[in-house]
Design a protein around this motif. Structure first.
Motif, short mmCIF file in Angstrom:
data_model
loop_
_atom_site.label_atom_id
_atom_site.label_comp_id
_atom_site.label_asym_id
_atom_site.label_seq_id
_atom_site.Cartn_x
_atom_site.Cartn_y
_atom_site.Cartn_z
N LEU A 1 0.84 -1.20 0.00
CA LEU A 1 0.00 0.00 0.00
C LEU A 1 0.87 1.25 0.00
CD1 LEU A 1 -2.81 1.33 0.27
CD2 LEU A 1 -2.49 1.21 2.74
N TYR A 2 1.94 1.23 0.79
CA TYR A 2 2.85 2.37 0.85
C TYR A 2 3.48 2.64 -0.51
CZ TYR A 2 6.93 5.17 1.90
OH TYR A 2 7.87 6.14 1.88
N ILE A 3 4.02 1.60 -1.14
CA ILE A 3 4.71 1.80 -2.43
C ILE A 3 3.72 2.26 -3.49
CG2 ILE A 3 4.58 -0.60 -3.18
CD1 ILE A 3 7.40 1.79 -3.95
N TRP A 4 2.52 1.71 -3.48
CA TRP A 4 1.53 2.10 -4.48
C TRP A 4 1.13 3.57 -4.31
CZ3 TRP A 4 -3.72 3.45 -4.07
CH2 TRP A 4 -4.36 3.63 -5.29
N VAL A 5 0.86 3.97 -3.08
CA VAL A 5 0.44 5.35 -2.82
C VAL A 5 1.56 6.33 -3.15
CG1 VAL A 5 -0.12 6.95 -0.93
CG2 VAL A 5 -1.33 4.80 -1.13
N MET A 6 2.78 6.02 -2.73
CA MET A 6 3.89 6.93 -2.99
C MET A 6 4.24 7.01 -4.47
SD MET A 6 4.74 8.32 -0.14
CE MET A 6 6.40 8.90 -0.20
N TYR A 7 4.27 5.87 -5.14
CA TYR A 7 4.60 5.89 -6.57
C TYR A 7 3.53 6.63 -7.35
CZ TYR A 7 5.57 4.47 -11.32
OH TYR A 7 5.82 4.49 -12.65
N TYR A 8 2.28 6.34 -7.08
CA TYR A 8 1.19 6.97 -7.83
C TYR A 8 1.19 8.48 -7.64
CZ TYR A 8 -3.45 8.09 -9.52
OH TYR A 8 -4.50 8.66 -10.20
N ASN A 9 1.37 8.94 -6.43
CA ASN A 9 1.28 10.37 -6.17
C ASN A 9 2.57 11.13 -6.47
OD1 ASN A 9 -1.45 10.92 -5.03
ND2 ASN A 9 -0.83 9.23 -3.73
N LEU A 10 3.72 10.59 -6.09
CA LEU A 10 4.96 11.34 -6.28
C LEU A 10 5.53 11.20 -7.69
CD1 LEU A 10 6.90 10.81 -2.95
CD2 LEU A 10 5.59 12.78 -3.68
N ILE A 11 5.46 10.02 -8.27
CA ILE A 11 6.10 9.79 -9.57
C ILE A 11 5.09 9.96 -10.71
CG2 ILE A 11 7.43 8.16 -10.95
CD1 ILE A 11 8.81 8.54 -8.04
N TYR A 12 3.94 9.29 -10.61
CA TYR A 12 2.97 9.31 -11.70
C TYR A 12 2.26 10.67 -11.80
CZ TYR A 12 -0.79 7.77 -14.76
OH TYR A 12 -1.67 7.65 -15.80
N LEU A 13 1.71 11.15 -10.68
CA LEU A 13 1.03 12.45 -10.69
C LEU A 13 1.99 13.62 -10.52
CD1 LEU A 13 -2.17 11.71 -8.59
CD2 LEU A 13 -1.95 11.79 -11.07
N ASN A 14 3.23 13.34 -10.15
CA ASN A 14 4.29 14.33 -9.99
C ASN A 14 3.91 15.43 -8.99
OD1 ASN A 14 6.84 15.27 -10.37
ND2 ASN A 14 6.36 16.35 -12.27
N LYS A 15 3.39 15.00 -7.83
CA LYS A 15 3.10 15.97 -6.77
C LYS A 15 4.40 16.38 -6.11
CE LYS A 15 -1.60 14.69 -6.00
NZ LYS A 15 -2.64 14.42 -5.05
N GLY A 16 4.40 17.52 -5.50
CA GLY A 16 5.63 18.09 -4.97
C GLY A 16 5.94 17.70 -3.55
N ILE A 17 7.22 17.84 -3.22
CA ILE A 17 7.68 17.69 -1.84
C ILE A 17 8.48 18.95 -1.50
CG2 ILE A 17 7.73 15.18 -1.90
CD1 ILE A 17 10.74 15.32 -2.31
N ASP A 18 8.73 19.12 -0.22
CA ASP A 18 9.49 20.30 0.22
C ASP A 18 10.92 20.23 -0.28
OD1 ASP A 18 7.29 21.26 1.55
OD2 ASP A 18 7.89 20.40 3.48
N SER A 19 11.51 21.39 -0.49
CA SER A 19 12.90 21.43 -0.93
C SER A 19 13.86 21.67 0.23
CB SER A 19 13.09 22.53 -1.98
OG SER A 19 12.80 23.78 -1.42
#
Length: 152
Positions: free
Chosen positions: A27-45
């Motif tokens: 569940l963790y890998i699916w949620v993180m991959y989908y949101n961070l890589i596929y949808l390209n949502k941002g993280i703090d710099s």
């Protein structure tokens, strides 16, 4: 209320522990991959309280690192290996709790409930496992323990 206390007192079976770990990390890998890589949502710099500022290329690498921390639990599940004693395994579970909370805090917030809240709630499970010590398989409970028999 008493049935809840009795349920919490029981130690789950090894099969339940292993399947729970895999479901958690899948569940963790699916949620993180989908949101961070596929949808390209941002993280703090900015990391480590502003002491480390990342540029765009390093932010992309940080996304893959955040997504890739699932490799260690899946590796442990596949090989069914014990790496640490029970005491240190509990400490590692609490460290995973801190890492998941830090990851949830580093994801840019949105107006609605997003996956950062899910990661935050998922972080409660390793905390509970680390405090109780019930999510360690029976093989790892006795890892590197010296068993002495006292004969009378």
């Amino acid at each position: 209320m008493m049935w809840l206390i009795k349920f919490i007192q029981k130690r789950p079976s090894d099969k339940t522990i292993l399947s729970g770990r895999i479901l958690f990390w899948l569940l963790y890998i699916w949620v993180m991959y989908y949101n961070l890589i596929y949808l390209n949502k941002g993280i703090d710099s900015e990391y480590f309280f502003g002491t480390l500022v990342l540029d765009a290329q390093w932010i992309e690498i940080a996304k893959y690192i955040m997504t890739g921390i699932w490799i260690v639990p899946v590796f442990m599940w596949l090989i069914n290996i014990c790496l640490l004693k029970k005491k240190y395994m509990r400490i590692v579970q609490v460290v995973f709790w801190i890492v998941l909370f830090y990851i949830a805090g580093s994801i840019e917030e949105s107006a609605n409930l997003d996956f950062d809240v899910l990661i935050w709630f998922m972080g409660i499970l390793p905390l509970f496992a680390g405090i109780t010590g019930k999510c360690i398989t029976s093989k790892c409970l006795k890892y590197r323990e010296k068993i002495t028999k006292i004969r009378v």
